[in-house]
Scaffold this motif. Structure first.
Motif, short mmCIF file in Angstrom:
data_model
loop_
_atom_site.label_atom_id
_atom_site.label_comp_id
_atom_site.label_asym_id
_atom_site.label_seq_id
_atom_site.Cartn_x
_atom_site.Cartn_y
_atom_site.Cartn_z
N HIS A 1 -14.22 -47.40 12.42
CA HIS A 1 -12.85 -47.10 12.11
C HIS A 1 -12.38 -45.91 13.20
O HIS A 1 -12.07 -44.66 12.66
N PRO A 2 -12.30 -45.99 14.28
CA PRO A 2 -12.27 -44.88 15.31
C PRO A 2 -11.05 -44.22 15.22
O PRO A 2 -11.01 -42.87 15.28
N GLU A 3 -9.86 -44.61 14.82
CA GLU A 3 -8.72 -43.88 14.75
C GLU A 3 -8.74 -43.12 13.41
O GLU A 3 -8.34 -42.02 13.34
N THR A 4 -9.37 -43.59 12.37
CA THR A 4 -9.22 -42.80 11.03
C THR A 4 -10.31 -41.62 11.16
O THR A 4 -10.04 -40.45 10.38
N PHE A 5 -11.27 -41.77 11.76
CA PHE A 5 -12.39 -40.98 11.72
C PHE A 5 -12.75 -40.22 13.14
O PHE A 5 -13.68 -39.47 13.23
N ALA A 6 -11.65 -40.13 13.92
CA ALA A 6 -11.59 -39.71 15.44
C ALA A 6 -12.15 -38.03 15.27
O ALA A 6 -12.71 -37.53 16.19
N ASP A 7 -11.81 -37.24 14.10
CA ASP A 7 -12.08 -35.84 14.08
C ASP A 7 -13.45 -35.55 13.54
O ASP A 7 -13.77 -34.46 13.75
N LEU A 8 -14.24 -36.59 13.06
CA LEU A 8 -15.48 -36.17 12.61
C LEU A 8 -16.51 -35.99 13.72
O LEU A 8 -16.23 -36.45 14.87
N ASP A 9 -17.51 -34.86 13.50
CA ASP A 9 -18.21 -34.45 14.55
C ASP A 9 -19.57 -34.61 13.99
O ASP A 9 -20.27 -33.61 13.64
N PRO A 10 -20.40 -35.83 14.28
CA PRO A 10 -21.65 -35.96 13.78
C PRO A 10 -22.90 -35.31 14.36
O PRO A 10 -23.62 -34.86 13.74
N MET A 11 -22.46 -34.95 15.66
CA MET A 11 -23.46 -34.26 16.05
C MET A 11 -23.53 -32.62 15.78
O MET A 11 -24.62 -32.03 15.54
N ALA A 12 -22.50 -32.11 15.34
CA ALA A 12 -22.42 -30.81 14.69
C ALA A 12 -23.10 -30.95 13.23
O ALA A 12 -23.91 -29.78 12.92
N THR A 13 -22.82 -31.93 12.52
CA THR A 13 -23.52 -32.12 11.31
C THR A 13 -24.94 -32.26 11.45
O THR A 13 -25.87 -31.55 10.70
N PHE A 14 -25.50 -32.81 12.53
CA PHE A 14 -26.76 -32.97 12.80
C PHE A 14 -27.45 -31.57 13.34
O PHE A 14 -28.65 -31.26 12.65
N ALA A 15 -26.78 -30.95 13.98
CA ALA A 15 -27.38 -29.82 14.39
C ALA A 15 -27.67 -28.61 13.42
O ALA A 15 -28.49 -27.98 13.10
N TRP A 16 -26.65 -28.61 12.23
CA TRP A 16 -26.51 -27.83 11.21
C TRP A 16 -27.75 -28.32 10.05
O TRP A 16 -28.36 -27.36 9.76
N LEU A 17 -27.77 -29.55 10.10
CA LEU A 17 -28.87 -29.91 8.92
C LEU A 17 -30.22 -29.85 9.76
O LEU A 17 -31.32 -29.59 9.03
N MET A 18 -30.42 -29.78 11.11
CA MET A 18 -31.69 -29.50 11.72
C MET A 18 -32.05 -28.08 11.75
O MET A 18 -33.17 -27.53 12.14
N ASN A 19 -31.29 -27.21 11.51
CA ASN A 19 -31.26 -25.61 11.76
C ASN A 19 -31.45 -25.37 12.88
O ASN A 19 -32.24 -24.77 13.28
N ASP A 20 -30.75 -25.90 13.89
CA ASP A 20 -31.03 -26.09 15.41
C ASP A 20 -29.54 -25.99 16.09
O ASP A 20 -28.91 -27.00 16.43
N PRO A 21 -29.18 -24.68 16.20
CA PRO A 21 -27.71 -24.63 16.95
C PRO A 21 -27.62 -25.08 18.15
O PRO A 21 -26.59 -25.30 18.92
N THR A 22 -28.83 -25.22 19.05
CA THR A 22 -28.77 -25.75 20.24
C THR A 22 -28.74 -27.25 20.35
O THR A 22 -28.70 -27.66 21.56
N LEU A 23 -29.01 -27.86 19.38
CA LEU A 23 -29.01 -29.59 19.53
C LEU A 23 -27.58 -29.89 19.71
O LEU A 23 -26.71 -29.37 19.04
N SER A 24 -27.44 -30.44 20.71
CA SER A 24 -26.44 -31.11 21.37
C SER A 24 -26.29 -32.52 21.91
O SER A 24 -27.27 -33.00 22.02
#
Length: 406
Positions: free
Chosen positions: A361-384
């Protein structure tokens, strides 16, 4: 039944907390509910409650811990993901594991070894992914806690290993992340928070995940379209096509992200492997594949060090080598996705859910940033995305020419 009741109750409690707290203070735009993932730092690590304490594991077992464990043994290496989410220095509290994480993902292991060099020399009882745990070898590491996956329960309970651990007074617990990842992960995170004495951090992780789930649920409530999705687990690793999940694992994520699991609706309940011919006879509207960096180098690639072009190449190769697949509308429309297999093996299912929701559903969830979610959960701010691509898709009307080796 008691375990299911506890799990359901814990998840409902977490969700209720989020709606009462995070959503009550969010601005009018629901997208703001996702912002804390990229911005809120971890709470300071603290042992907040006294020991001894009694905890209840994912099998419903009540276990007493005399002190906060400092020498933990991991019976499944991907349990490391949960510990690095909760702890700033997880390797200081791990004494060994059944086998190395590199069996599943050498590139991720290399990245983690750069952060924690001692990971490279962490004692392992085996180099195989299905080891037979030797009690004496395990006890030689002098663990003060052993973590098992709930999927190992049939082999552990009543075994000589369990009897030996009980005899010497070494506590052991079950955790679970991949069977029903969105249901079991919050409970396991809370459990580990109690065990490690980092309840505040566990609560922060749990509440943030719940807020993201609530955002996705809220938006999907107004969407009627539910594309039929073929789930193809690690194609090329054991079979070319098509190991699938019927009512667990990635299937949970597809349903929660606004899709319909094609196999669950149409496939015989007795099997979880579909033939290529079955797929052609029941054409999906989208195809979701899991990929990784398997030790043998087969299957679709995804993860650390993998480019978007690598993923597109592998997907193109897959659809060209499966007879008739190029005629599928899902292939012609570019609705073929690869997703890192590791997302449903730790507390990162929410990352996969966001990526799948954006894809379906690209139009509905275009603003989600799963990579930022992943970096936060990995406790790794350099993950991108520069670190590697953990998902990707085939372009619409792709014209990729794949050169096959002689």
């Amino acid at each position: 039944m008691a375990r299911r009741t506890r799990l359901a109750g814990a998840c409902l409690l977490a969700l209720a907390t989020v709606f009462a707290g995070a959503f009550s203070s969010a601005p009018g735009n629901l997208a703001h509910a996702a912002e804390p993932v990229a911005k809120v730092p971890f709470a300071t690590e603290q042992a907040q409650a006294s020991f001894p304490r009694q905890v209840t594991d994912l099998a419903g077992r009540e276990v007493t811990l005399e002190s906060s464990p400092q020498r933990i043994f991991l019976a499944q290496p991907r349990q490391l993901y949960a510990l690095l989410t909760l702890l700033d220095a997880p390797l200081e509290r791990i004494v060994g594991w059944a086998y190395p994480l590199a069996v599943f993902d050498p590139a991720m292991t290399e990245r983690l070894e750069a952060r924690w060099p001692q990971l490279a020399t962490l004692p392992a009882l085996s180099r195989a992914s299905t080891p037979s745990l030797e009690g004496e070898a395990l006890l030689a590491l002098t663990p003060d806690l052993v973590l098992f996956d709930l999927s190992q329960r049939s082999r552990i309970e009543g075994s000589p290993l369990a009897a030996l651990l009980d005899e010497v007074g070494t506590p052991w617990l079950y955790v679970e992340f991949n069977h029903h990842p969105l249901q079991d992960a919050p409970v396991s995170v809370r459990l580990l928070g109690e065990v490690l004495g980092v309840e505040a951090r566990a609560r922060e992780v749990d509440d943030t995940i719940a807020a993201h789930l609530a955002l996705i649920d809220e938006r999907l409530a107004t969407i009627a379209e539910r594309p039929r999705v073929l789930i193809n687990i690690a194609p090329g690793v054991k079979v070319d096509c098509c190991r699938t999940n019927l009512h667990n694992g990635v299937a949970d994520l597809v349903t929660r992200a606004g899709g319909r699991n094609l196999a669950a609706e149409l496939a015989p309940v007795s099997g979880a492997t579909l033939s290529k011919e079955w797929v052609l006879a029941h054409p999906p509207e989208a195809i979701l594949n899991t990929g990784g960096q398997w030790a043998k180098g087969d299957g679709l690639r995804a993860g650390i060090g993998i480019s978007g072009e690598d993923i597109q190449h592998d997907l193109a190769r897959m659809v060209q080598t499966l007879p008739g697949w190029q005629s599928l509308d899902a292939v012609k429309q570019g609705r073929v996705m690869a997703l890192w297999h590791g997302f449903h093996q730790g507390p990162y299912a929410i990352v996969a859910l966001e990526a799948i929701a954006r894809w379906l559903h690209p139009e509905t969830f275009a603003d989600l940033d799963p990579m930022a979610t992943f970096a936060w959960l990995m406790n790794d701010p350099t993950l991108s995305r520069g670190s590697g691509h953990f998902w990707g898709q085939l372009p619409k009307n792709h014209r990729t020419e794949v050169v096959f080796p002689d």
